[in-house]
Design an enzyme around this catalytic site. Structure first.
Site, PDB file in Angstrom:
ATOM      1  N   PHE A   1       6.968   9.598  -0.819  1.00  0.00           N
ATOM      2  CA  PHE A   1       5.940   8.591  -1.045  1.00  0.00           C
ATOM      3  C   PHE A   1       6.582   7.284  -1.492  1.00  0.00           C
ATOM      4  CE2 PHE A   1       3.824  12.688  -1.892  1.00  0.00           C
ATOM      5  CZ  PHE A   1       2.827  12.613  -0.931  1.00  0.00           C
ATOM      6  N   HIS A   2       6.089   6.184  -0.954  1.00  0.00           N
ATOM      7  CA  HIS A   2       6.709   4.895  -1.235  1.00  0.00           C
ATOM      8  C   HIS A   2       5.718   3.751  -1.014  1.00  0.00           C
ATOM      9  CE1 HIS A   2       7.207   5.659   3.084  1.00  0.00           C
ATOM     10  NE2 HIS A   2       7.076   4.346   3.212  1.00  0.00           N
ATOM     11  N   ILE A   3       6.073   2.615  -1.557  1.00  0.00           N
ATOM     12  CA  ILE A   3       5.307   1.381  -1.364  1.00  0.00           C
ATOM     13  C   ILE A   3       6.211   0.398  -0.640  1.00  0.00           C
ATOM     14  CG2 ILE A   3       4.110  -0.525  -2.502  1.00  0.00           C
ATOM     15  CD1 ILE A   3       3.585   1.382  -4.843  1.00  0.00           C
ATOM     16  N   SER A   4       5.859   0.093   0.591  1.00  0.00           N
ATOM     17  CA  SER A   4       6.695  -0.802   1.405  1.00  0.00           C
ATOM     18  C   SER A   4       6.590  -2.233   0.889  1.00  0.00           C
ATOM     19  CB  SER A   4       6.264  -0.743   2.869  1.00  0.00           C
ATOM     20  OG  SER A   4       6.520   0.529   3.413  1.00  0.00           O
TER      21      SER A   4
ATOM     22  N   HIS B   1       0.836  -1.198   0.000  1.00  0.00           N
ATOM     23  CA  HIS B   1       0.000   0.000   0.000  1.00  0.00           C
ATOM     24  C   HIS B   1       0.871   1.249   0.000  1.00  0.00           C
ATOM     25  CE1 HIS B   1       0.880  -0.416   4.321  1.00  0.00           C
ATOM     26  NE2 HIS B   1       0.742   0.907   4.366  1.00  0.00           N
ATOM     27  N   LEU B   2       0.261   2.364  -0.311  1.00  0.00           N
ATOM     28  CA  LEU B   2       0.942   3.660  -0.324  1.00  0.00           C
ATOM     29  C   LEU B   2       0.235   4.567   0.675  1.00  0.00           C
ATOM     30  CD1 LEU B   2       2.101   5.545  -3.529  1.00  0.00           C
ATOM     31  CD2 LEU B   2       1.220   6.777  -1.551  1.00  0.00           C
ATOM     32  N   SER B   3       0.923   4.954   1.742  1.00  0.00           N
ATOM     33  CA  SER B   3       0.298   5.741   2.817  1.00  0.00           C
ATOM     34  C   SER B   3       0.173   7.214   2.456  1.00  0.00           C
ATOM     35  CB  SER B   3       1.112   5.609   4.110  1.00  0.00           C
ATOM     36  OG  SER B   3       1.112   4.276   4.571  1.00  0.00           O
TER      37      SER B   3
END
Length: 320
Positions: free
Chosen positions: A262-265, A175-177
């Site tokens: 912004f990132h996707i873990s 997901h992207l928070s």
């Protein structure tokens, strides 16, 4: 001295007269008591009739209001970190406090190996990536990589990290928070969601791209995250964060970071080992991403639906 004694007949007559008066008094008392009881019953009947009339005339309480005060569906939680892979809560769990955050779900991640063939050399054209914010297709040759293929790559990265003594665990859901995790009271949930919907009314869907690995840690520095940083779509994400922050401020909650990355873990491990991973194996991990046999991986996220998770409740906010 002469004393006059009453005769027995006179005494009996007086006794009967007195007895009759007592009987009349008793009858009068019973009569008054019965009157009071009848009066009380009449008043009680009138009061009940009024209450029934009031209940009929009252409007029913909306279900949404009643739901604000029911917490029976709240998950039974525990603060035992061993039951959560060693993770430690950012705040102590209390009944009525709901951990809440806003994010983009990665329901269908598209992993692309994008390239242009020039003298047998695969070259990424970064200048063309900006086109993808308004289009749903690539304008240059690309290969779709099944999600299983990327998970295999993630397994390889996990093995490389393990060779440097870092134990990575795959993220349960990509997901992207768009917000920090905040504490929301149960009766705030519905108005909070309504505020989000209102603020995001005119937001449009778009596409994000990510290609470079980066490591992050949470605010408490109790966990490290290996993630892919977003390279295209930051402007649109910042606009969404403004709308989300507006709702956070309305409820006196923490807003997002001032200059967010912004990132996707993809994976995480317990403890703050960000610097160690940067120095020891981040470059090697990035090499796995860039040296794929079909070309460098390019992660694409279709940002069509925003979600807010509060405890065990998930709310969907589609973009237009």
């Amino acid at each position: 001295m002469l004393v006059s004694y009453s005769s027995s007949s006179e005494e009996e007559t007086e006794h009967l007269r007195l007895g009759g008066n007592v009987t009349k008094r008793k009858q009068s008392w019973h009569k008054d008591d019965n009157s009071l009881r009848k009066k009380h019953k009449s008043e009680e009947h009138t009061l009940n009739a009024r209450e029934q009339d009031d209940s009929k005339s009252r409007l029913p309480v909306p279900g949404s209001v009643l739901d604000m005060f029911t917490e029976e569906d709240e998950d039974p939680l525990t603060d035992d970190s061993m039951q959560h892979g060693g993770r430690i809560r950012s705040f102590k769990h209390e009944r009525g406090n709901w951990a809440t955050y806003v994010y983009f779900p990665c329901k269908r991640l598209i992993f692309r190996a994008a390239y242009i063939h020039t003298h047998n050399v695969f070259v990424l054209k970064d200048c063309l990536l900006s086109v993808l914010t308004s289009c749903h297709f690539f304008l240059f040759p690309s290969l779709d990589i099944p999600e299983e293929g990327f998970l295999e790559l993630l397994d390889e990265m996990t093995e490389v990290a393990a060779s440097h003594s870092f134990s990575l665990t795959h993220t349960d859901e990509f997901h992207l928070s768009l917000s920090k995790t905040v504490v929301l009271r149960h009766h705030w949930i519905q108005p909070f969601i309504q505020s989000l919907r209102t603020g995001l009314t005119h937001s449009r869907r778009f596409i994000c791209l990510a290609e470079k690995l980066k490591v992050y840690s949470n605010d408490e520095r109790t966990r490290m995250f290996l993630a892919m940083e977003v390279s295209t779509g930051q402007a649109q994400l910042l606009e969404l964060v403004k709308a989300v922050d507006s709702t956070m401020e309305e409820f006196n909650l923490d807003t997002f970071y001032k200059n967010p990355s912004f990132h996707i873990s993809l994976a995480w491990c317990v403890g703050d080992c960000t610097e160690h991973i940067r120095k020891k194996c981040l470059q090697e991990l990035q090499g796995l991403v860039d040296s794929h046999e079909d070309g460098p991986f390019l992660l694409r996220l279709d940002c069509q639906e925003l979600r807010c998770k509060a405890g065990n409740k998930t709310f969907s906010i589609p973009l237009h």
